[in-house]
Design an enzyme around this catalytic site. Structure first.
Site, PDB file in Angstrom:
ATOM      1  N   SER A  19      15.873  14.620   1.662  1.00  0.00           N
ATOM      2  CA  SER A  19      16.962  13.739   1.893  1.00  0.00           C
ATOM      3  C   SER A  19      16.346  12.573   2.504  1.00  0.00           C
ATOM      4  CB  SER A  19      17.877  14.270   3.067  1.00  0.00           C
ATOM      5  OG  SER A  19      18.953  13.264   3.262  1.00  0.00           O
TER       6      SER A  19
ATOM      7  N   GLU B 124       1.998   1.709  -3.526  1.00  0.00           N
ATOM      8  CA  GLU B 124       0.984   2.160  -4.306  1.00  0.00           C
ATOM      9  C   GLU B 124       0.572   3.706  -4.082  1.00  0.00           C
ATOM     10  OE1 GLU B 124      -2.800  -0.380  -4.725  1.00  0.00           O
ATOM     11  OE2 GLU B 124      -3.901   1.366  -3.937  1.00  0.00           O
TER      12      GLU B 124
ATOM     13  N   ARG C 145       0.774  -1.304   0.066  1.00  0.00           N
ATOM     14  CA  ARG C 145      -0.018   0.138   0.059  1.00  0.00           C
ATOM     15  C   ARG C 145       0.873   1.191   0.014  1.00  0.00           C
ATOM     16  NH1 ARG C 145      -2.617  -3.721  -0.887  1.00  0.00           N
ATOM     17  NH2 ARG C 145      -4.781  -4.412  -0.573  1.00  0.00           N
TER      18      ARG C 145
END
Lengths: 149, 149, 149, 149, 149, 149, 149, 149, 149, 149
Positions: free
Chosen positions: B117, B94, B91
């Protein structure tokens, strides 16, 4: 009959118009009345806009109805793999590569067996001043969904 | 002479000992005196621990010196690609696939040409109660670095 | 201290014991008191079992405590890519390859912008007698989740 | 002589016409007289239509003969890999990744050595009301084929 | 309890025993009473054997019960990708790469929309004497399955 | 000066003309005077045609000289990987995945160390009536080549 | 007869011994009398050592003759792809991804058609103090080789 | 409204104009007033130029405003994977493949746990005369960044 | 019953014995009475040896019967992909990447439609003295096979 | 301003003109005054031509100045991966897959640690008459480069 303008083409026109008109994503979001990350993602083709949102965006950007129609379309989501090599995007993937398994452990410890939803989900970005150099703060906020049969 | 216990083997022993002793990652982090995501990541092999941290962790977990030595080792970072198919980890990927290009645009709009960073960086996870179901809130917080020749 | 028996090793022992004792997956599921697809998936390493379920399974199969401990473990989910070439599994992927975009269109038409959850989800399999040859009927049943910011 | 309009181009025109004329896939299927998943898949390029079906579809959608000819063509089946990253489609792949090996075991237990056909096969989708949120129910229904030399 | 001997290990033992006892695949097939390609494939791990076939094979080869049990097991089918680089196997893939689309066209022309089954299927190999050099003749023979909803 | 029409474009024109003129591959092969699988493969771009064959094919199909020139060209052989997902083509690959290692063993047993040539090679396809459903019979017939230094 | 200790195993023993004896790579290089990057690469398995170098290294590290023999072996060069995800190594790949085409242009502008040799080649690393934070300076120094037929 | 000229198209025009006008990258860099590697990379699309730099470059090269606008654009960085097979670029990758792990060890030995920045970073290229053949000397110079939570 | 020693294990023992006994590949080839490239390839596992060749090799190298049996085995050919990154092997692949299409054109020009056999094939390597540095000369010599139906 | 004609487009025009004018690669090479493999490779885009060579080639082939300019351009080398499936090219890769590790061993035995240069390198092709069928003889001839720090 012509096909609907692909969302990637609409996004390219949005990007060009935004730069030429000197508008920020934040200004666009404010005019459209939606969160800034959501608005940017939608204009780049990752969310369908309502007819009002699409109309408002195209008015601000001086884009025609073909873009408006495209922005309303249900998308096939997922970013171009070409962006993966871009350093600004890669750092997020690197962070997941290093911290992903730890986040999985801690989600299971705190919530049990389940996931952070990426659908009932919002993401925000902010600048945090810091004397050692300002910081990018990105927050992922998703509903916990437990495995439920 | 034997090779240093690989970090993945050390992590497997940490995971087994943590479960058998009934310790949480949060308790381990508190005893070790370090943030919980950092501690979990380090015990899973993504950060080197100081000798004190490694000794403390092994004492709590009842693990021997070979694990201690391994935890102090400089790691070769990056998660096992096998975890990519796990839904809890997927997830996050995604979300990046959908929102990554938008985050790139907004970082450039706010900060200019550069990156967040992933080295001068911390990540935190929290539970936010919500009547519609509690939420997982993960915060990425990294110093902005501008492209500078 | 030894690492927890990996779930793939536990699954191999479950498979061997099931065959040697002449037990069916359906019998195991009934004794354990859980749906048959869930039980089979859990014994193959895709779901954590409760201590009671794990104990019951190991008692029936004559397996020791190391298997029991492994079955209770939180899994890293996702099938072995090696199974993809197996014809019995491949046909499901082929069906998705042919019908996946149509299912996407029809989910959006009926429910709007969102997904079928694979977490709040159950799957069942049945045999349907048919004079032209019996049929395999597999039902995917997941909660609809709408994109909600 | 011009080549036949590729099925992907025909599908893009179907999608545009369907939206602009305000037709649902269900309405198209009913007019054409075929199941809705089959019809949607065929209009997206995964099944050849009969001349009557193709003519009917183009009449409803206001599309010309080049589309009609394309819809009648024998397809080279299989979805665009680009759809794999789309969350609505991905959840089906995730479900197979988690439950595929269990389905294989249960098919063999119930039917013996063989497969669920993906050719003598139908798939249906339905909405099941549920007080906790309506559910997407997708049924795969294929003839069992036993390995037979 | 030990896991069932993996089919690849059983195949390695079959190969070693066959060579050391000076038996041909054809002799094994004849004794077992099954077609030679089927028998070879089964002994290499691609088909489950009946208890009688497995017992007969192990008796001939001097292999113990652990091999017998493994040969009876339901396989996860599909060849090792490593064999793809072997020239003897590669030539078959090359032939498909060159003639696959033509075979697809001709199956559709002769039979309509459908496939040659690889389940209700047999394959045979023969040597055909030829003055210009003997020929390998391999016949794929599968039931035609039409797309049927 | 214009480049030669690519063979894939020529093939698309052949396919369109064949359908529109109501010609079968078998008719084309008969007129051209070549085996049907060879002819189909050649018209799809996998073999160079002689000037006579190319002229004859274009005359039958009503195609112009640019197609004729393209059909005569020496090809770069090998099918489009996109066809791999097509079920009609995939079944051949699946059969090789299951039976490839067995065919290798049997070629070596019968002929010694070497290969079935895919160059000195022909392939044929036939329909075999069968009360349980007609069968697709595909024959690969290649000269044996022994490893010879 | 036993196989030669693989170079990756020898490297793991070198790494363990180096840490346990508190030696730096620089000290090892000085004792061995070779440049530090070369020495580190050789001890990690990327260059063959002379018998004297290997003996000296094993004496310093307290490793036995099997390591010595392995260090003298001709290597099969090339880093483990697993190191690619490590951030310290990845930054070099990122720099090449961004600047590689520019370096190619400038090599051709200055030297003509050819390459920087990676065989007649040395690489050095140094620390350059800088008030804004010390810098890592890595120098690639290879003989120019022009394309010469 | 038209999309911004993609940076790859702008780069192709820069390359053509540079050759036709007989300008070197070094001359362009000097006129623009920026380091030569930076300038080349920027003109190839890897860095955004300031309006002044872009105007100056287009003036020198005789390119119009669409190129100028494109050169000012924020890039999505990362080289075309197609360049990887080019021998001049490949040698750099080979050097990293051989020396990357050694550089990682030496960075950690000298600086501790961290990386050489690829953002606060410059790269230079020089020709070093050598009686055995002149040498290409490429220097990577990046700020050390330590892992800092 | 034990499996036959895998050819990769036999090759590792051959390599170790060859070094320890101070034998060259050329000496081994001469004793065995076969060409040197063939012999080296066979001992590395790419060709089956006759019983006499295998016995002779093992006698010279002091290896036992398990190696002898392995060397006689029919191989599954094809090199380890890991060797691809080795610079000595990579240069051959680079040469094919640059000159492969030209060789294809010239084979077709000289011989017509067909291939150079890699089965009826020999390869030789020689050192050619040259004042500018000695040269490696590798000759591929294969029978031309024309496409023949 | 237009971009330089890409080398792949120039190659397609060279191929078309060569066929239509009935010229062989050998004739082109002779007129241009360069070795035939080099000339073919250069005209296919793998080497830059001198202005004289490019002019001569275009004159012979009747091609205009845009092709001439493209042929002079510095190439990004490396063949199209699509050619890999072509049997004529594949056989060379297969030979390397089988004999590559042996060639590596023999280069190191004869020359020490180093490589055959692919830059200071020539390749030739010849037809060798043979009563059993003529042979394709391809010679790779590259300068030995030893690893030299």
């Amino acid at each position: 009959m012509t096909p609907v303008l692909p969302k990637s083409d609409a996004a390219a026109l949005v990007v060009a118009a935004r730069i030429r008109r000197g508008l920020t994503w934040a200004q666009l979001a404010e005019e459209i009345g939606a969160p800034v990350v959501w608005t940017t993602a939608a204009l780049l083709g990752q969310h369908p806009m309502t007819p009002e949102q699409a109309r408002c965006a195209c008015l601000l950007l001086g884009l025609d109805e073909s873009v408006e129609e495209s922005l309303r379309l249900q998308p096939s989501r997922g970013a171009d793999p070409a962006t993966l090599t871009d350093p600004t995007v890669y750092r997020f993937h690197e962070a997941l590569s290093v911290y992903g398994p730890a986040l999985k452990e801690l989600i299971h410890e705190e919530f049990g067996d389940g996931i952070m939803s990426a659908i009932n989900f919002r993401v925000d970005i902010a600048r945090r001043p810091d004397p050692d150099g300002d910081r990018v703060v990105v927050t992922f906020d998703g509903k916990f969904l437990d495995y439920r049969w």
